[in-house]
Write a protein that holds these residues in place. Structure first.
Motif, PDB file in Angstrom:
ATOM      1  N   UNK A  35       9.358 -33.272  27.207  1.00  0.00           N
ATOM      2  CA  UNK A  35       9.865 -32.480  26.088  1.00  0.00           C
ATOM      3  C   UNK A  35      10.895 -31.492  26.628  1.00  0.00           C
ATOM      4  N   UNK A  36      12.121 -31.595  26.146  1.00  0.00           N
ATOM      5  CA  UNK A  36      13.227 -30.800  26.667  1.00  0.00           C
ATOM      6  C   UNK A  36      13.772 -29.891  25.572  1.00  0.00           C
ATOM      7  N   UNK A  37      13.940 -28.613  25.907  1.00  0.00           N
ATOM      8  CA  UNK A  37      14.560 -27.641  24.999  1.00  0.00           C
ATOM      9  C   UNK A  37      15.787 -27.061  25.689  1.00  0.00           C
ATOM     10  N   UNK A 157      13.791 -34.091  22.385  1.00  0.00           N
ATOM     11  CA  UNK A 157      14.837 -33.134  22.739  1.00  0.00           C
ATOM     12  C   UNK A 157      15.109 -32.226  21.553  1.00  0.00           C
ATOM     13  N   UNK A 158      15.178 -30.917  21.827  1.00  0.00           N
ATOM     14  CA  UNK A 158      15.557 -29.934  20.815  1.00  0.00           C
ATOM     15  C   UNK A 158      16.638 -29.051  21.423  1.00  0.00           C
ATOM     16  N   UNK A 159      17.751 -28.885  20.697  1.00  0.00           N
ATOM     17  CA  UNK A 159      18.874 -28.087  21.183  1.00  0.00           C
ATOM     18  C   UNK A 159      19.124 -26.937  20.226  1.00  0.00           C
ATOM     19  N   UNK A 160      19.144 -25.706  20.757  1.00  0.00           N
ATOM     20  CA  UNK A 160      19.512 -24.525  19.970  1.00  0.00           C
ATOM     21  C   UNK A 160      20.989 -24.248  20.195  1.00  0.00           C
ATOM     22  N   UNK A 161      21.769 -24.237  19.103  1.00  0.00           N
ATOM     23  CA  UNK A 161      23.213 -24.074  19.191  1.00  0.00           C
ATOM     24  C   UNK A 161      23.610 -22.603  19.044  1.00  0.00           C
ATOM     25  N   UNK A 189      20.509 -33.346  12.769  1.00  0.00           N
ATOM     26  CA  UNK A 189      21.402 -32.221  13.025  1.00  0.00           C
ATOM     27  C   UNK A 189      21.315 -31.217  11.895  1.00  0.00           C
ATOM     28  N   UNK A 190      21.285 -29.928  12.249  1.00  0.00           N
ATOM     29  CA  UNK A 190      21.258 -28.868  11.245  1.00  0.00           C
ATOM     30  C   UNK A 190      22.084 -27.692  11.702  1.00  0.00           C
ATOM     31  N   UNK A 191      22.072 -26.616  10.917  1.00  0.00           N
ATOM     32  CA  UNK A 191      22.812 -25.407  11.286  1.00  0.00           C
ATOM     33  C   UNK A 191      22.096 -24.701  12.426  1.00  0.00           C
ATOM     34  N   UNK A 192      22.542 -24.836  13.616  1.00  0.00           N
ATOM     35  CA  UNK A 192      22.009 -24.199  14.817  1.00  0.00           C
ATOM     36  C   UNK A 192      20.976 -25.033  15.560  1.00  0.00           C
TER      37      UNK A 192
END
Length: 262
Positions: A35-37, A157-161, A189-192
């Motif tokens: 699990x990758x953040x 995978x979760x990415x905080x933009x 994909x979402x806002x942030x």
């Protein structure tokens, strides 16, 4: 017929015992989950947190190593084993291979084989993973690495933009596979935020993420600060002081020698 039946039973029992004896050698080792953040800030820094769950054979004695491209790590990394929700001692040893442009993170405890089930948390950051050109800023991230000698059962995978940007401003692709064969992975994909997930990855395969961001969404980042000059360190001051004392002593000896010959 009775003798044949007994002979069959004996053979069957022998096969079961033989299989049981060879079970450790046939143990299906794997990374149970990864699990990758990723957190991307406005200064081009990418902070990664990886929760790694492994299940290794009782005979596994080699250290467990996480290998990643060199541009995905600068500074220090830390790895901790999670036991009952708490962190234990830091257990990471970092080695860089400049020719291969890779970093090797040894995350198993020194002197303790990583056999059985373990859950590790790896944390590191990179200031060099995002590149910019005249049109966009881009992040290419090898989420899993392709150097595992065992399969990875599941990757999330979760990415905080950075900033509250509109999702239309961000272009994302994710692929799985090896260098010769890539398959697209569905991305949410979402806002942030960005999320994706993939099932079994075999040795030699990886999950790669590519994100194109608006050029102005990330700054150039802070200029790396140079370390202190040699004469500003304790070692430097000590050595310089010693050299000065030796020079004074030498001058004094020369002066005394000349004085005796006068």
């Amino acid at each position: 017929m009775h003798r044949n039946f007994c002979h069959f039973i004996c053979q069957f029992v022998f096969i079961i015992v033989a299989l049981a004896a060879t079970m450790p050698a046939c143990y299906a080792e794997s990374v149970k989950s990864l699990d990758v953040h990723l957190d991307i800030d406005e200064n081009k820094r990418v902070t990664a947190t990886e929760d790694l769950m492994t299940d290794l054979a009782p005979t596994h004695t080699e250290p467990l190593v996480r290998i990643m491209p060199e541009n995905q790590l600068n500074g220090e990394a830390s790895a901790n084993e999670i036991i009952s929700g708490t962190k234990t001692m830091t257990i990471v040893d970092t080695t860089r291979d400049e020719k291969a442009h890779k970093v090797f993170l040894k995350i198993s405890k020194p002197g303790v084989p990583p056999s059985g089930q373990h859950n590790y948390k790896i944390e590191y950051h990179s200031d060099h993973a995002i590149t910019k050109d005249k049109d966009k800023a881009e992040l290419v991230w090898n989420v899993t690495g392709d150097d595992w000698t065992m399969p990875i059962d599941k990757v999330t995978l979760f990415v905080s933009l950075p900033s509250a940007m509109n999702e239309e401003q961000v272009k994302v692709t994710a692929t799985r596979g090896n260098a010769s064969e890539k398959k697209d992975v569905k991305v949410e994909k979402g806002n942030m935020f960005i999320k994706c997930q993939t099932e079994m990855l075999y040795p030699g395969n990886n999950l790669t993420l590519r994100i194109a961001l608006p050029k102005d969404s990330v700054k150039e980042g802070a200029t790396p600060q140079e370390g202190p000059q040699f004469w500003e360190t304790d070692w430097g001051r000590g050595i310089i002081g010693l050299c000065v004392m030796l020079a004074i002593g030498l001058i004094w000896c020369i002066w005394m020698a000349k004085r005796e010959h006068m």
